[in-house]
Design a protein around this motif. Structure first.
Motif, PDB file in Angstrom:
ATOM      1  N   SER A  33      -0.794   4.662  -0.359  1.00 59.49           N
ATOM      2  CA  SER A  33      -1.927   4.840   0.299  1.00 59.49           C
ATOM      3  C   SER A  33      -2.127   6.078   0.922  1.00 59.49           C
ATOM      4  CB  SER A  33      -2.558   3.895   1.191  1.00 59.49           C
ATOM      5  OG  SER A  33      -1.596   3.622   1.990  1.00 59.49           O
ATOM      6  N   GLU A  38       0.836  -1.212   0.057  1.00 56.50           N
ATOM      7  CA  GLU A  38      -0.041   0.172   0.106  1.00 56.50           C
ATOM      8  C   GLU A  38       0.839   1.297  -0.049  1.00 56.50           C
ATOM      9  OE1 GLU A  38      -3.351  -0.047   2.666  1.00 56.50           O
ATOM     10  OE2 GLU A  38      -2.909  -1.965   3.327  1.00 56.50           O
ATOM     11  N   GLN A  61      -8.854   1.126  -8.655  1.00 55.06           N
ATOM     12  CA  GLN A  61      -8.542   2.124  -9.860  1.00 55.06           C
ATOM     13  C   GLN A  61      -7.018   1.633  -9.935  1.00 55.06           C
ATOM     14  OE1 GLN A  61     -10.689   3.382  -7.657  1.00 55.06           O
ATOM     15  NE2 GLN A  61     -12.378   2.677  -9.107  1.00 55.06           N
ATOM     16  N   GLN A  62      -6.453   1.826  -8.923  1.00 54.32           N
ATOM     17  CA  GLN A  62      -5.010   1.720  -9.070  1.00 54.32           C
ATOM     18  C   GLN A  62      -4.534   0.333  -9.570  1.00 54.32           C
ATOM     19  OE1 GLN A  62      -2.486   1.828  -5.298  1.00 54.32           O
ATOM     20  NE2 GLN A  62      -1.545   3.408  -6.233  1.00 54.32           N
ATOM     21  N   THR A  65      -2.905  -3.186  -2.568  1.00 57.49           N
ATOM     22  CA  THR A  65      -3.521  -1.896  -2.702  1.00 57.49           C
ATOM     23  C   THR A  65      -5.110  -2.314  -2.248  1.00 57.49           C
ATOM     24  OG1 THR A  65      -3.990  -0.144  -4.158  1.00 57.49           O
ATOM     25  CG2 THR A  65      -3.881  -2.301  -5.319  1.00 57.49           C
ATOM     26  N   HIS A  66      -5.693  -1.085  -1.896  1.00 57.55           N
ATOM     27  CA  HIS A  66      -7.116  -1.113  -1.499  1.00 57.55           C
ATOM     28  C   HIS A  66      -7.734  -0.216  -2.598  1.00 57.55           C
ATOM     29  CE1 HIS A  66      -7.737  -2.792   2.402  1.00 57.55           C
ATOM     30  NE2 HIS A  66      -6.701  -2.178   2.843  1.00 57.55           N
ATOM     31  N   ASN A  67      -6.812   0.097  -3.292  1.00 64.31           N
ATOM     32  CA  ASN A  67      -7.494   1.339  -4.438  1.00 64.31           C
ATOM     33  C   ASN A  67      -7.670   0.296  -5.758  1.00 64.31           C
ATOM     34  OD1 ASN A  67      -7.782   3.005  -6.465  1.00 64.31           O
ATOM     35  ND2 ASN A  67      -6.479   4.391  -5.285  1.00 64.31           N
ATOM     36  N   THR A  73       1.041   9.935  -5.633  1.00 62.14           N
ATOM     37  CA  THR A  73       0.350   8.914  -6.082  1.00 62.14           C
ATOM     38  C   THR A  73       0.674   8.544  -7.521  1.00 62.14           C
ATOM     39  OG1 THR A  73      -1.160   8.997  -4.403  1.00 62.14           O
ATOM     40  CG2 THR A  73      -1.490   7.170  -5.977  1.00 62.14           C
ATOM     41  N   GLU A 108       2.906   5.687  -9.084  1.00 63.70           N
ATOM     42  CA  GLU A 108       2.390   4.711 -10.207  1.00 63.70           C
ATOM     43  C   GLU A 108       3.360   4.851 -11.390  1.00 63.70           C
ATOM     44  OE1 GLU A 108      -1.766   5.191 -10.827  1.00 63.70           O
ATOM     45  OE2 GLU A 108      -2.352   4.887  -8.617  1.00 63.70           O
TER      46      GLU A 108
END
Lengths: 562, 269
Positions: free
Chosen positions: B194, B191, B225-226, B221-223, B201, B205
């Protein structure tokens, strides 16, 4: 109205006030204490005016000379038997320091202020500080050299100023002679004694070892003869110096009108406070202050300096720091980093914390029993057999006192170390480990540098505690009067087996063990003030050191780091 | 490396079937108090691709990640069974040098954790640990690593200033540079974006996409979209189990399991 009080309580303001009040109270107490000690202790060195008066309270009325040491108001009923229905009111009385203890027996007396008549402050009234018998108050009446009266050169009236100046020039001469005597006693005679003692021990060793030692003994006897010859020569020189120093005497007319004759060699300092302006007073003040800090005690510690106590305290604290720091840090690191988390570790940790609460006198008992009798006795049997039955290490001394205090302060250092290590963020440890560092490398390169300030804080606390500790020291090495310093110019320079003096014990001794309580009081205050000052100075220097380390650590970040 | 195991990795978007780098078989992990964090996980991480681990909180993503560099070893009473292989070799074998493993499998944490030292010394830390002393060689690697982490241009004038003066995004890239300096094969990012602002970010990426040319990258990741943006492959985990693993395109557009679909569409988790 009720509503607004509730609002005020809800706002939390009362808590802020209570906290601020408590903090203020603490500060006031600390500064009040320092102020009391400072005024009572440091004020003692300022030359006080000396009064001459007729005291009608005595029968017949007596002429007295002295300094006012204290004054108070008391209920007259305490002095005179109360008559029923009659109010006697209050009476003021003063404590006078009369000096002349050798002549009158006591040097302090309470007098009723109202019964003092013809009070005057004659400028030619002299205060003579002596090596023995305390102060002498009187008028300089004459000088004698080898029993014959001396008339000062160039004196028009043969009295007064010229005589006073002549006294001072003769005082200087006596001081120079005394310095020479002390130099001889301290260096040459000490060297000879040391050499003789070495010869004696060598002979005993030879005897203990048995076998053929005739040659060695002959060589020893030859050396001893040379020492004896040296000593005889020095003794003659000392005798001559002592004769010279006793040459001059001074005559003083004291309060009762009689004249006393004292050797000038016995005078430490002479001044006439009533006639001095503030420049001269300041000079006397600093001369006394310097003697206090750098001189040896006189008069059962009630006069003179306390260099040996200052020195002993500093030596003990240093030796203790050298012992406790590595021990405490290593133990703290082990407990915090390596010890398995189990019941045994928990018990050890609880024990360490509890050690901090053990009464210090118990540590003193332990030090006496374990260090001195057991360890010291064993060392004597193994390494100092030739000087037995006189103990070398099997007796209270600096080393054992330092060890005992190191034990006493060990928990402080361990707890501080553990706390510091625990405060290092886990994320930094993980970062280091994730880069392939071993646990030891992580400890050494990341964790310990970050924990260093808190370890130093632990040491500061330990030092402050040790410097102020008295009870255990009384059992393991502190004495009222030590003949020599624990670090001097005699081989092997540091004498960890010797007994030493300590500021805390000095205060205790002055405050409760002195034969002359009134005379000891100001010195006790001054010593207490010095003790507080020493502890504060130690703390401050440690704080500065810690700040420096932090700075260097920051600087190390920017430069090469190894 | 048995031939059969290749088939687990479906061809990526370009139709190339990557080679496996990290493999787990039957990997289970229990913490103290019998709390099961991983249950018979079977996963093959492709070499030089970005693999995202997604799933609801507490599903075991981070525990799995920390199995790859054996950072779980530090946790008391943590029991690991099953196998983890790096390039075909079991990393839990008795004779494995854990410090060497951790050098090969670098890790970047959720919050930036630079050492309270200078920027230079942060990057050089792993090198000094390895005993590299030559000033020239250190300078060289520090510059290379900072360049690879897209930080060189921003810090080249103040290498000897404290790392703590950098912004959060810069600190995280510094930590990446510090990890790259010891030349790892695998990068684990837990993460790692995050706690950063959107621009930082984005930079991270971009950096990940750049780094996958040379490194095998695993991100937690919790995201979502990421994960969709940067990952080539995505693994969906739930309750300590590996629910589904496939190319990111397939997981996000055409998942096989219902649980995956519910999570992706926001109806679960």
């Amino acid at each position: 109205m009720k509503r607004s009080l509730a609002n005020w309580l809800d706002s939390g303001a009362p808590w802020v006030w209570i906290n601020a009040g408590a903090a203020t109270l603490c500060l006031a107490m600390v500064f009040g204490l320092l102020l009391l000690l400072g005024v009572k202790g440091l004020g003692h060195f300022w030359p006080q005016p000396v009064l001459q008066a007729t005291y009608t309270g005595a029968e017949p009325p007596a002429s007295i000379i002295g300094e006012v040491a204290a004054s108070e108001t008391i209920d007259a009923d305490d002095l005179y038997p109360a008559t029923p229905g009659e109010e006697q009111g209050e009476i003021e009385r003063q404590l006078l320091k009369l000096g002349n203890r050798d002549i009158t027996g006591g040097d302090f007396a309470w007098v009723l202020t109202g019964l003092l008549e013809d009070v005057s402050y004659p400028p030619e009234l002299a205060v003579i500080e002596r090596r023995e018998w305390g102060n002498l108050y009187g008028y300089l009446n004459g000088l004698r050299q080898a029993g014959a009266a001396v008339l000062p050169v160039g004196a028009q009236d043969g009295t007064g100023e010229a005589r006073w100046n002549e006294l001072h020039s003769r005082l200087d001469r006596a001081r120079d002679l005394r310095r020479e005597i002390e130099r001889i006693e301290r260096s040459i005679i000490a060297d000879i004694n040391f050499g003789m003692e070495r010869l004696r021990l060598e002979e005993r060793q030879l005897v203990l070892a048995g076998g053929d030692s005739a040659g060695a003994l002959r060589e020893n006897a030859r050396q001893r003869e040379s020492f004896d010859a040296q000593y005889a020569e020095i003794r003659l020189r000392l005798l001559e110096l002592n004769r010279q120093i006793q040459r001059d005497t001074a005559l003083f007319r004291i309060a009762d009108g009689s004249t006393v004759e004292i050797p000038i060699a016995d005078i430490v300092r002479a001044h006439r406070p009533n006639g001095m302006d503030w420049v001269e007073s300041t000079r006397v003040y600093f001369a006394r202050l310097i003697e206090f800090l750098s001189g040896n005690p006189r008069e059962a510690n009630t006069e003179g300096g306390l260099l040996p106590a200052l020195y002993g305290t500093a030596m003990m604290v240093m030796l203790m720091s050298v012992i406790v720091t590595p021990l405490g840090v290593v133990a703290g690191v082990y407990l915090s980093e390596y010890a398995p988390r189990g019941w045994l570790t928990r018990i050890i940790r609880v024990s360490v914390n509890n050690l901090a609460g053990v009464p210090s006198i118990v540590y003193g008992m332990f030090g006496l029993g374990f260090f001195i009798y057991l360890a010291g006795g064993e060392i004597d049997r193994l390494f100092y057999a030739e000087s037995l039955p006189a103990p070398t290490f099997g007796t209270p001394g600096l080393l054992w006192a330092s060890l005992t205090l190191a034990l006493l302060t060990l928990p402080v250092v361990i707890v501080a170390t553990e706390e510091g290590l625990g405060n290092v963020p886990a994320s930094l440890r993980e970062a280091s480990l994730a880069l392939g560092a071993t646990q030891f490398e992580t400890l050494w390169r990341v964790v310990l540098p970050l924990a260093r300030p808190s370890m130093l804080t632990g040491l500061i606390l330990a030092v402050a505690r040790a410097a102020g500790e008295v009870a255990p020291l009384m059992l393991v090495g502190v004495v009222k009067l030590a003949p020599s310093l624990p670090l001097d110019t005699q081989f092997p320079y540091l004498h960890p087996e010797q007994q030493f003096m300590h500021l805390g014990y000095h205060v205790f001794d002055l405050a409760t063990q002195s034969p002359n309580v009134e005379a000891a009081m100001p010195q006790a205050f001054a010593t207490a003030f010095l003790l507080v000052a020493v502890v504060t100075a130690l703390n401050l220097s440690a704080v500065v050191l810690r700040g420096r380390l932090r700075e260097r650590y920051r600087a190390m970040d920017t430069g090469a780091w190894a | 490396m048995k031939g059969g195991e290749f088939s687990e990795l479906n061809p990526d978007a370009d139709g190339v079937r990557p080679e496996p780098c990290l493999e787990t078989r039957n990997l289970s992990l229990r913490y103290a108090g019998n709390r099961r964090a991983l249950n018979k996980v079977r996963l093959t991480i492709p070499r030089q691709r970005v693999t995202a681990l997604i799933g609801p909180s507490g599903c075991g993503k981070t525990s799995l990640l920390r199995c790859f560099n054996r950072l779980n070893d530090l946790v008391d009473d943590c029991v690991i069974t099953g196998r983890v292989r790096l390039e075909g070799k079991n990393i839990y074998a008795a004779k494995v040098d854990v410090t060497e493993l951790r050098r090969r499998v670098g890790m970047v944490f959720q919050k930036p954790n630079p050492f309270p030292k200078s920027i230079y010394e942060n990057v050089a830390f792993g090198l000094r640990i390895r005993g590299i002393k030559s000033r020239r060689r250190l300078d060289e690697i520090v510059q290379e690593s900072l360049s690879a982490a897209a930080l060189w241009d921003e810090v080249k004038g103040r290498l000897h200033k404290s790392a703590l003066e950098l912004s959060g995004g810069q600190q995280q890239r510094l930590v990446i540079a510090r990890t790259l300096a010891v030349a790892p094969e695998v990068l684990l990012l837990d993460e790692s974006a995050s706690a950063l602002d959107p621009i930082s970010t984005l930079k991270i990426e971009e950096l990940i996409s750049e780094l996958k040319k040379n490194y095998t990258i695993v991100i937690v990741t919790h995201n979502l979209q990421q994960a969709a943006r940067v990952a080539d492959y995505t693994a969906f985990m739930d309750m300590g189990e590996m629910v589904e693993f496939d190319t990111t395109a397939r997981i996000f557009t055409n998942p096989v399991k219902r649980r995956t679909e519910e999570y992706i569409t926001g109806r679960y988790g």
